[in-house]
Design an enzyme around this catalytic site. Structure first.
Site, mmCIF file in Angstrom:
data_model
loop_
_atom_site.group_PDB
_atom_site.id
_atom_site.type_symbol
_atom_site.label_atom_id
_atom_site.label_comp_id
_atom_site.label_asym_id
_atom_site.label_seq_id
_atom_site.Cartn_x
_atom_site.Cartn_y
_atom_site.Cartn_z
ATOM 1 N N VAL A 138 39.855 22.329 47.482
ATOM 2 C CA VAL A 138 38.067 21.434 47.397
ATOM 3 C C VAL A 138 36.705 22.187 48.010
ATOM 4 O O VAL A 138 36.352 22.077 47.082
ATOM 5 C CB VAL A 138 38.176 19.868 47.697
ATOM 6 C CG1 VAL A 138 37.300 19.250 48.423
ATOM 7 C CG2 VAL A 138 39.713 19.088 48.212
ATOM 8 N N GLY A 174 42.634 15.163 43.610
ATOM 9 C CA GLY A 174 42.090 16.578 42.081
ATOM 10 C C GLY A 174 41.177 17.012 42.877
ATOM 11 O O GLY A 174 40.131 16.735 43.674
ATOM 12 N N LYS A 186 42.314 7.149 55.909
ATOM 13 C CA LYS A 186 41.486 6.558 55.289
ATOM 14 C C LYS A 186 41.384 4.662 55.533
ATOM 15 O O LYS A 186 40.038 4.916 54.894
ATOM 16 C CB LYS A 186 41.980 6.651 53.626
ATOM 17 C CG LYS A 186 42.040 8.300 53.596
ATOM 18 C CD LYS A 186 43.125 8.015 51.860
ATOM 19 C CE LYS A 186 42.711 9.385 51.494
ATOM 20 N NZ LYS A 186 43.455 10.106 50.062
ATOM 21 N N ASP A 241 48.450 9.678 55.691
ATOM 22 C CA ASP A 241 46.840 10.038 54.700
ATOM 23 C C ASP A 241 46.341 8.692 54.712
ATOM 24 O O ASP A 241 45.481 8.705 54.743
ATOM 25 C CB ASP A 241 46.895 11.097 53.500
ATOM 26 C CG ASP A 241 45.915 11.076 52.891
ATOM 27 O OD1 ASP A 241 45.440 12.238 53.534
ATOM 28 O OD2 ASP A 241 45.724 10.532 51.948
HETATM 29 N N1 HSE Z 1 46.495 13.822 49.027
HETATM 30 C C1 HSE Z 1 45.547 13.062 49.564
HETATM 31 C C2 HSE Z 1 46.048 12.348 47.721
HETATM 32 C C3 HSE Z 1 44.082 14.386 48.427
HETATM 33 O O1 HSE Z 1 47.123 12.528 47.021
HETATM 34 O O2 HSE Z 1 45.262 11.280 47.741
HETATM 35 C C4 HSE Z 1 43.459 13.209 48.644
HETATM 36 O O3 HSE Z 1 42.655 12.309 50.079
#
Ligand code: HSE
Length: 405
Positions: free
Chosen positions: A12, A297, A200, A196
């Protein structure tokens, strides 16, 4: 010239430099001045890169340079990313980030510090990759009460589930492909085990309800147990298996969870495939709105980082209103067992067992699968009531999934 610094020159971070270079003309015009990356902080050297000469290894070079007004943190991981963010805010520099772990864990404290220092802490890229979701929730939806947020929040697992469904691909193989494409986390366990997505949904819950839950303590299940039986049930019911983060308010408490769901075909999220994310926000005036786009990405995520940079650099300091989040206490948090939903239970047994399960769950649907397996979908009830109803029959389900209608 406006001087900025990039912390972390991985996928990123280098993507952010690329977006700034590629769209330089329009970016400079938008900010009313030239935007220049003065420093890149990384442990590595990048001799081949055009910005290789700007690499430094000591954060104090950046913190001590009064010319640097903004720091873009894309290091990943909690430390030292959190420590450098705090130090940059303390030094009166704006910070933008794609680091969901830092925002989900320390967001309340960092937003407070930024507000005290009269600078910004923005994190559009932390949820949904390139999809604009944070800013719309903070600004465009400020006229609404948010009722719930449900979404596919992890690109890697959606990529894996889509390939498994459409191509019968093997889990490990597709994960390797997602890593090669730069979608997966450095440690992909965070993707496949749901952490992850948990980070979020905690960020989205805080935006919606003002309480920052602990991402390590919400009910979280990933996709490692998903197999052919799950896909078969989904096919029979005209649904898709998706890893969903969901949050809603139950009275004064906030419920947030991550789990594989059976998503009904009537729900637009059912059709969100590959690396795409789809986030459905339900608001009291607007109704339902779907935010859809590339969820991971290099360039999509970097475009969201640059959007935050432009938001800050195009305004006068202090014009941006930051949200106020309170760390959630025990009494602020509702349990995942309280989620009212339809639930799909899968069993192995005779037709009589199917009748028994259907009656207990006041079931609306019962479908027969390969061999003597069958699935029953309950009427809407809490998970606790559904589990208790099944327990009272003495039947042992092979597995169960909540349904997202
Ligand atoms: N590893 C995370 C995903 C990256 O696959 O969504 C983006 O936050």
């Amino acid at each position: 010239m406006i001087q900025i610094a990039i912390l972390g020159f991985g996928v990123v971070g280098s993507g952010t430099a690329e977006v700034l270079a590629e769209n330089k003309k329009q970016i400079d015009a938008y900010c009313g001045d030239e935007v220049n990356v003065k420093y890149i902080l990384d442990l590595r050297e990048f001799p081949e890169h055009p910005l290789g000469g700007r690499v430094v290894h000591d954060i104090n070079v950046i913190l001590g340079d009064p010319e640097v007004v903004l720091v873009a943190e894309m290091m990943g991981g909690a430390h030292p990313a959190y420590d450098f963010t705090r130090a940059a805010l303390e030094a009166g520099k704006h910070v933008v980030t794609s680091n969901k772990e830092v925002v989900a864990t320390f967001g309340a404290e960092l937003l407070k510090l930024a507000t005290e220092k009269g600078v910004c802490y923005l994190f559009e890229a932390s949820v949904g990759g390139g999809i604009p979701i944070i800013r719309p929730m903070q600004t465009d939806l400020a006229s609404n009460e948010i009722l719930s947020v449900s979404g596919i929040l992890n690109g890697t697992t959606n990529f894996i589930l889509t390939k498994m469904k459409n191509e019968g691909a093997e889990f490990a193989e597709v994960l390797k492909e997602a890593q090669a494409k730069g979608y997966a986390e450095a440690n992909p366990t965070a993707d496949v085990e749901g952490l992850d997505a948990a980070r979020k949904i905690v960020i989205l819950a805080a935006l919606a309800f003002g309480k920052l839950l602990d991402p390590n303590r919400i009910s979280t299940e990933g996709i490692t147990k998903i197999g052919r039986d799950h896909t078969a049930v989904a096919d029979k019911l005209g649904a898709s298996v998706k890893l969903i983060g969901h949050t809603e308010r139950i009275g004064d408490r906030v419920l947030a969870l991550v789990s594989p769901f059976l998503v009904s075909s009537a729900n637009p999220i059912c059709h969100v495939d590959d690396v795409y994310n789809g986030i459905l926000v339900e608001a009291n005036m607007l109704g339902r709105a779907l935010f859809y786009g590339a969820g991971a990405g290099k360039l999509p995520t970097a475009s969201a980082v640059v959007a935050d940079i432009l938001d800050i650099l195009s305004r006068r300091a202090g014009e941006r209103k930051l949200p106020k989040w309170t760390p959630a206490t025990e009494t602020d948090v509702a349990s995942a067992e309280e989620l009212v939903s339809r639930y799909c239970y899968v069993f192995e047994g005779c037709a009589k067992c199917a009748e028994k399960a259907k009656a207990a769950l006041q079931g609306e649907e019962c479908v027969f699968l390969e061999g003597s397996k069958f699935a029953v979908v309950s009427k809407k009830m809490t998970r606790k009531d559904a589990d208790a109803a099944i327990c009272s029959t003495g039947l042992e389900p092979l597995f169960s999934l909540p349904v997202l209608d």
